[in-house]
Design a protein around this motif. Sequence first.
Motif, mmCIF file in Angstrom:
data_model
loop_
_atom_site.group_PDB
_atom_site.id
_atom_site.type_symbol
_atom_site.label_atom_id
_atom_site.label_comp_id
_atom_site.label_asym_id
_atom_site.label_seq_id
_atom_site.Cartn_x
_atom_site.Cartn_y
_atom_site.Cartn_z
ATOM 1 N N UNK A 48 -4.261 0.481 -2.135
ATOM 2 C CA UNK A 48 -4.052 -0.831 -1.520
ATOM 3 C C UNK A 48 -3.961 -1.905 -2.593
ATOM 4 N N UNK A 49 -3.464 -3.053 -2.198
ATOM 5 C CA UNK A 49 -3.358 -4.197 -3.118
ATOM 6 C C UNK A 49 -2.711 -3.794 -4.439
ATOM 7 N N UNK A 50 -1.620 -3.082 -4.335
ATOM 8 C CA UNK A 50 -0.942 -2.594 -5.535
ATOM 9 C C UNK A 50 -0.372 -3.735 -6.351
ATOM 10 N N UNK A 76 -9.776 -0.897 -4.631
ATOM 11 C CA UNK A 76 -8.393 -0.898 -4.143
ATOM 12 C C UNK A 76 -7.935 0.509 -3.756
ATOM 13 N N UNK A 77 -8.366 1.514 -4.490
ATOM 14 C CA UNK A 77 -7.950 2.893 -4.252
ATOM 15 C C UNK A 77 -9.100 3.671 -3.634
ATOM 16 N N UNK A 78 -8.752 4.638 -2.795
ATOM 17 C CA UNK A 78 -9.740 5.527 -2.192
ATOM 18 C C UNK A 78 -9.235 6.961 -2.251
ATOM 19 N N UNK A 79 -10.022 7.832 -2.847
ATOM 20 C CA UNK A 79 -9.680 9.253 -2.895
ATOM 21 C C UNK A 79 -10.425 9.976 -1.789
ATOM 22 N N UNK A 80 -9.771 10.940 -1.174
ATOM 23 C CA UNK A 80 -10.408 11.728 -0.116
ATOM 24 C C UNK A 80 -9.830 13.136 -0.149
ATOM 25 N N UNK A 111 0.833 -1.204 0.000
ATOM 26 C CA UNK A 111 0.000 0.000 0.000
ATOM 27 C C UNK A 111 0.868 1.254 0.000
ATOM 28 N N UNK A 112 0.314 2.312 -0.544
ATOM 29 C CA UNK A 112 0.909 3.640 -0.475
ATOM 30 C C UNK A 112 -0.210 4.650 -0.334
ATOM 31 N N UNK A 113 0.117 5.775 0.279
ATOM 32 C CA UNK A 113 -0.829 6.873 0.371
ATOM 33 C C UNK A 113 -0.201 8.111 -0.253
ATOM 34 N N UNK A 114 -0.799 8.567 -1.331
ATOM 35 C CA UNK A 114 -0.329 9.769 -1.994
ATOM 36 C C UNK A 114 -1.043 10.988 -1.406
ATOM 37 N N UNK A 115 -0.308 12.078 -1.325
ATOM 38 C CA UNK A 115 -0.872 13.332 -0.839
ATOM 39 C C UNK A 115 -0.669 14.416 -1.882
ATOM 40 N N UNK A 116 -1.600 15.342 -1.913
ATOM 41 C CA UNK A 116 -1.515 16.488 -2.822
ATOM 42 C C UNK A 116 -1.824 17.735 -2.016
ATOM 43 N N UNK A 117 -0.827 18.608 -1.907
ATOM 44 C CA UNK A 117 -0.999 19.877 -1.201
ATOM 45 C C UNK A 117 -1.324 20.954 -2.224
#
Length: 116
Positions: free
Chosen positions: A82-84, A65-69, A17-23
Amino acid sequence: QVQLVESGGGLVQAGGSLRLSCAASGRTLSTMGWFRQAPGKEREFVARIGWPSRITYYTDSVKGRFTISRDDAKKMVYLQMNSLNPEDTAIYYCAVMSSTGSPLSWGQGTQVTVSS
């Protein structure tokens, strides 16, 4: 004008899993999205989240698998992955989108590499 800076990419094994962030800076009260571009391929849509509805939409290959927030108070957009699998390897871009789904501005991208 909105400026976007992505972070959180890296190298991960398949199944990880990874969590990408966008500022974001500037006016961000609009639909926000994530796109990706794999080597030798065109940039493709991954996910978007509306404003103020927060309705989400995903491309079929990442559903479940992916969730945007988003956190509008912090002007942040996230993509939990997730589950990349190796097919997810690409540069991932955050984007401000129009109400009709067209990208209006991009960040510089963050590399995601999934090893098998």
